[in-house]
Design a protein around this motif. Structure first.
Motif, mmCIF file in Angstrom:
data_model
loop_
_atom_site.group_PDB
_atom_site.id
_atom_site.type_symbol
_atom_site.label_atom_id
_atom_site.label_comp_id
_atom_site.label_asym_id
_atom_site.label_seq_id
_atom_site.Cartn_x
_atom_site.Cartn_y
_atom_site.Cartn_z
ATOM 1 N N ALA A 36 -23.804 26.948 8.796
ATOM 2 C CA ALA A 36 -22.835 26.959 7.720
ATOM 3 C C ALA A 36 -21.563 27.645 8.158
ATOM 4 O O ALA A 36 -20.431 27.315 7.871
ATOM 5 C CB ALA A 36 -23.356 27.626 6.658
ATOM 6 N N ALA A 37 -21.750 28.743 8.911
ATOM 7 C CA ALA A 37 -20.557 29.561 9.512
ATOM 8 C C ALA A 37 -19.736 28.699 10.426
ATOM 9 O O ALA A 37 -18.513 28.707 10.529
ATOM 10 C CB ALA A 37 -21.014 30.710 10.108
ATOM 11 N N GLU A 38 -20.590 27.933 11.201
ATOM 12 C CA GLU A 38 -19.806 27.041 12.209
ATOM 13 C C GLU A 38 -19.046 25.892 11.614
ATOM 14 O O GLU A 38 -17.894 25.681 12.056
ATOM 15 C CB GLU A 38 -21.028 26.360 13.259
ATOM 16 C CG GLU A 38 -21.649 27.354 14.086
ATOM 17 C CD GLU A 38 -22.571 26.542 15.021
ATOM 18 O OE1 GLU A 38 -23.044 25.420 14.353
ATOM 19 O OE2 GLU A 38 -23.374 27.532 15.770
ATOM 20 N N GLN A 39 -19.448 25.217 10.432
ATOM 21 C CA GLN A 39 -18.770 24.453 9.734
ATOM 22 C C GLN A 39 -17.565 24.975 9.089
ATOM 23 O O GLN A 39 -16.456 24.498 8.930
ATOM 24 C CB GLN A 39 -19.714 23.668 8.783
ATOM 25 C CG GLN A 39 -20.586 22.706 9.292
ATOM 26 C CD GLN A 39 -21.223 21.874 8.214
ATOM 27 O OE1 GLN A 39 -22.398 21.422 8.602
ATOM 28 N NE2 GLN A 39 -21.105 22.177 6.890
ATOM 29 N N LEU A 40 -17.608 26.479 8.484
ATOM 30 C CA LEU A 40 -16.535 26.963 7.997
ATOM 31 C C LEU A 40 -15.359 27.453 9.177
ATOM 32 O O LEU A 40 -14.330 27.071 8.865
ATOM 33 C CB LEU A 40 -17.143 28.251 7.321
ATOM 34 C CG LEU A 40 -17.872 27.978 6.116
ATOM 35 C CD1 LEU A 40 -18.364 29.492 5.570
ATOM 36 C CD2 LEU A 40 -17.080 27.543 4.868
ATOM 37 N N LEU A 41 -15.920 27.715 10.444
ATOM 38 C CA LEU A 41 -15.138 27.978 11.387
ATOM 39 C C LEU A 41 -14.177 26.739 11.769
ATOM 40 O O LEU A 41 -13.274 26.556 12.258
ATOM 41 C CB LEU A 41 -15.802 28.577 12.532
ATOM 42 C CG LEU A 41 -16.272 29.738 12.322
ATOM 43 C CD1 LEU A 41 -17.414 30.392 13.649
ATOM 44 C CD2 LEU A 41 -15.236 31.048 12.208
ATOM 45 N N ALA A 42 -14.906 25.606 11.630
ATOM 46 C CA ALA A 42 -14.339 24.125 12.148
ATOM 47 C C ALA A 42 -13.100 23.668 11.279
ATOM 48 O O ALA A 42 -12.180 23.388 11.375
ATOM 49 C CB ALA A 42 -15.381 22.931 12.238
ATOM 50 N N ILE A 43 -13.453 24.043 9.933
ATOM 51 C CA ILE A 43 -12.530 23.978 8.825
ATOM 52 C C ILE A 43 -11.338 24.773 8.987
ATOM 53 O O ILE A 43 -10.105 24.224 8.795
ATOM 54 C CB ILE A 43 -13.012 24.089 7.333
ATOM 55 C CG1 ILE A 43 -14.228 23.084 7.105
ATOM 56 C CG2 ILE A 43 -11.995 23.922 6.268
ATOM 57 C CD1 ILE A 43 -14.980 23.403 5.754
ATOM 58 N N ILE A 44 -11.585 26.021 9.325
ATOM 59 C CA ILE A 44 -10.233 26.971 9.534
ATOM 60 C C ILE A 44 -9.315 26.493 10.731
ATOM 61 O O ILE A 44 -8.211 26.462 10.547
ATOM 62 C CB ILE A 44 -10.951 28.254 10.085
ATOM 63 C CG1 ILE A 44 -11.460 28.904 8.623
ATOM 64 C CG2 ILE A 44 -9.793 29.197 10.401
ATOM 65 C CD1 ILE A 44 -12.507 30.381 8.804
ATOM 66 N N GLN A 45 -10.119 25.835 11.835
ATOM 67 C CA GLN A 45 -9.322 25.325 12.865
ATOM 68 C C GLN A 45 -8.630 24.020 12.485
ATOM 69 O O GLN A 45 -7.350 23.854 12.763
ATOM 70 C CB GLN A 45 -10.216 25.029 14.009
ATOM 71 C CG GLN A 45 -10.740 26.245 14.573
ATOM 72 C CD GLN A 45 -9.731 27.252 15.150
ATOM 73 O OE1 GLN A 45 -8.869 26.624 15.624
ATOM 74 N NE2 GLN A 45 -9.855 28.439 14.922
ATOM 75 N N ASN A 46 -9.165 23.191 11.725
ATOM 76 C CA ASN A 46 -8.289 21.727 11.173
ATOM 77 C C ASN A 46 -7.428 22.369 10.191
ATOM 78 O O ASN A 46 -6.338 21.795 10.412
ATOM 79 C CB ASN A 46 -9.419 21.373 10.307
ATOM 80 C CG ASN A 46 -10.571 20.532 10.939
ATOM 81 O OD1 ASN A 46 -10.152 20.371 12.239
ATOM 82 N ND2 ASN A 46 -11.752 20.046 10.463
ATOM 83 N N ARG A 47 -7.626 23.536 9.411
ATOM 84 C CA ARG A 47 -6.511 23.644 8.554
ATOM 85 C C ARG A 47 -5.096 24.220 9.297
ATOM 86 O O ARG A 47 -3.999 24.140 8.922
ATOM 87 C CB ARG A 47 -6.866 24.836 7.376
ATOM 88 C CG ARG A 47 -7.765 24.148 6.567
ATOM 89 C CD ARG A 47 -7.413 23.566 5.704
ATOM 90 N NE ARG A 47 -8.536 22.506 4.730
ATOM 91 C CZ ARG A 47 -8.852 22.690 3.722
ATOM 92 N NH1 ARG A 47 -8.303 23.929 2.998
ATOM 93 N NH2 ARG A 47 -9.814 22.360 3.138
ATOM 94 N N ARG A 48 -5.488 24.993 10.190
ATOM 95 C CA ARG A 48 -4.505 25.515 11.213
ATOM 96 C C ARG A 48 -3.816 24.613 11.890
ATOM 97 O O ARG A 48 -2.341 24.483 12.046
ATOM 98 C CB ARG A 48 -5.045 26.848 12.248
ATOM 99 C CG ARG A 48 -5.327 27.926 11.516
ATOM 100 C CD ARG A 48 -5.809 28.868 12.579
ATOM 101 N NE ARG A 48 -6.016 30.116 11.693
ATOM 102 C CZ ARG A 48 -7.105 30.875 12.123
ATOM 103 N NH1 ARG A 48 -7.937 30.475 13.188
ATOM 104 N NH2 ARG A 48 -7.418 32.087 11.517
ATOM 105 N N LEU A 49 -4.429 23.376 12.243
ATOM 106 C CA LEU A 49 -3.765 22.175 13.067
ATOM 107 C C LEU A 49 -2.860 21.630 11.974
ATOM 108 O O LEU A 49 -1.985 20.807 12.500
ATOM 109 C CB LEU A 49 -4.992 21.426 13.433
ATOM 110 C CG LEU A 49 -5.618 21.861 14.877
ATOM 111 C CD1 LEU A 49 -6.873 20.739 15.207
ATOM 112 C CD2 LEU A 49 -4.647 22.090 15.891
ATOM 113 N N GLN A 50 -2.999 21.923 10.603
ATOM 114 C CA GLN A 50 -2.204 21.269 9.467
ATOM 115 C C GLN A 50 -1.228 22.022 9.139
ATOM 116 O O GLN A 50 -0.418 21.708 8.248
ATOM 117 C CB GLN A 50 -3.213 20.903 8.532
ATOM 118 C CG GLN A 50 -4.155 19.613 8.739
ATOM 119 C CD GLN A 50 -5.275 19.565 7.649
ATOM 120 O OE1 GLN A 50 -5.122 20.136 6.509
ATOM 121 N NE2 GLN A 50 -6.547 19.111 7.929
ATOM 122 N N GLY A 51 -0.921 23.222 9.917
ATOM 123 C CA GLY A 51 0.007 24.010 9.802
ATOM 124 C C GLY A 51 -0.293 25.117 8.502
ATOM 125 O O GLY A 51 0.879 25.941 8.256
#
Length: 285
Positions: A193-208
């Protein structure tokens, strides 16, 4: 009468006295076997209750509910649920079907993960909307639960994340070919679950964006709540991706604004007290 009986979270003895009395006078007793799991097997329950149990999987409950209710107007039937009967919305459907058929029903409540999470020291009235985190696949990676976690955190509220359970699932190939072959059960861990949340955080940062929840947000991992080997760990979201909590079932809490008493309690379960102090200090009332 249809009895919906909560079994609690641990072993066979967690059933209430009222629930046990109801089970022992029922002609048929079903055990719901897909929204959660007990730490003991069906046989241990049968021995303690003195009753044979009929396993009711998702297919049985959702497609053959009328079979469960058969003769419940002239004899007693029990439907056993791990935790509390209304911890899953599926069971509301069973009640509505019973009412439609003129079958009286009675609910016998018990502890569920929804209130037992208080064991970590976070105050229950400070929790916002509960979310479910599902297993991602190669082609399906939803992020909607993250938006709800962020909204809770913006409001200073904690989020209880219920982690995915895959029981009696079919592969796409077997489903398409109509083969009743099922995949082995899978239970999401706090790490996943934590790994998926961390992946989402990275995705959001890539989107600015700069997400409200980051790698350093204080979280709580819980495993086998209510069982003798219950485990709790508090630390950053990044630490939750590597913490060792053992077998299922797991739950994850993403904290909001914390009261000093909540912080004191979470310190009892820290993975690393130094990083906890550094990151938790920013979100106290």
């Amino acid at each position: 009468m249809l009895y919906l009986v909560g079994l609690g979270l641990g072993d066979a003895k967690d059933i209430t006295v009222k629930g046990l009395e109801a089970v022992r006078r029922c002609r048929r007793v079903y055990l719901e076997a897909y929204t959660s799991v007990l730490t003991v097997g069906k046989e241990a329950l049968e021995e303690f209750y003195g009753k044979e149990l009929i396993l009711a999987d998702r297919e049985t409950v959702e497609q053959e509910a009328d079979g469960i209710l058969k003769e419940a107007d002239v004899c007693d039937v029990a439907f056993l649920v791990v935790g509390d009967p209304f911890g899953a919305t599926t069971h509301s459907d069973l009640v509505l079907r019973a009412v439609k058929l003129g079958v009286p029903y009675k609910v016998i409540h018990n502890a569920s993960i929804m209130n037992a999470v208080g064991c970590c020291g976070l105050q229950l009235y400070s929790f916002g909307e509960t979310v479910s985190i599902v297993f991602w696949t190669d082609t399906w990676k939803p992020e909607s639960f993250f938006d709800k976690i962020e909204k809770n955190r913006q409001n200073g509220m904690h989020t209880l994340c219920l982690l995915d359970i895959k029981v009696k699932e079919q592969s796409l190939e077997n489903l398409m070919k109509g083969r009743k072959i099922y995949e082995p059960p899978r239970y999401m861990s706090v790490n996943q679950a934590a790994e998926q949340l961390l992946a989402i955080i990275q995705n959001r940062r890539l989107q600015g964006e700069e997400p409200e929840v980051t790698e350093n947000t204080i979280c709580v991992g819980l495993a086998r709540v209510g069982a003798p080997d219950q485990k709790i760990a508090s630390g950053t979201l990044h630490q939750m991706s590597t913490v060792e909590l053992g077998g299922p079932l797991h739950s994850l809490i993403v904290t909001g604004t914390m009261h000093p008493l909540e912080l004191e309690m979470l310190k009892l379960f820290t993975v690393d007290s130094y990083s906890f102090e550094n990151n938790a200090f920013q979100r106290t009332t």
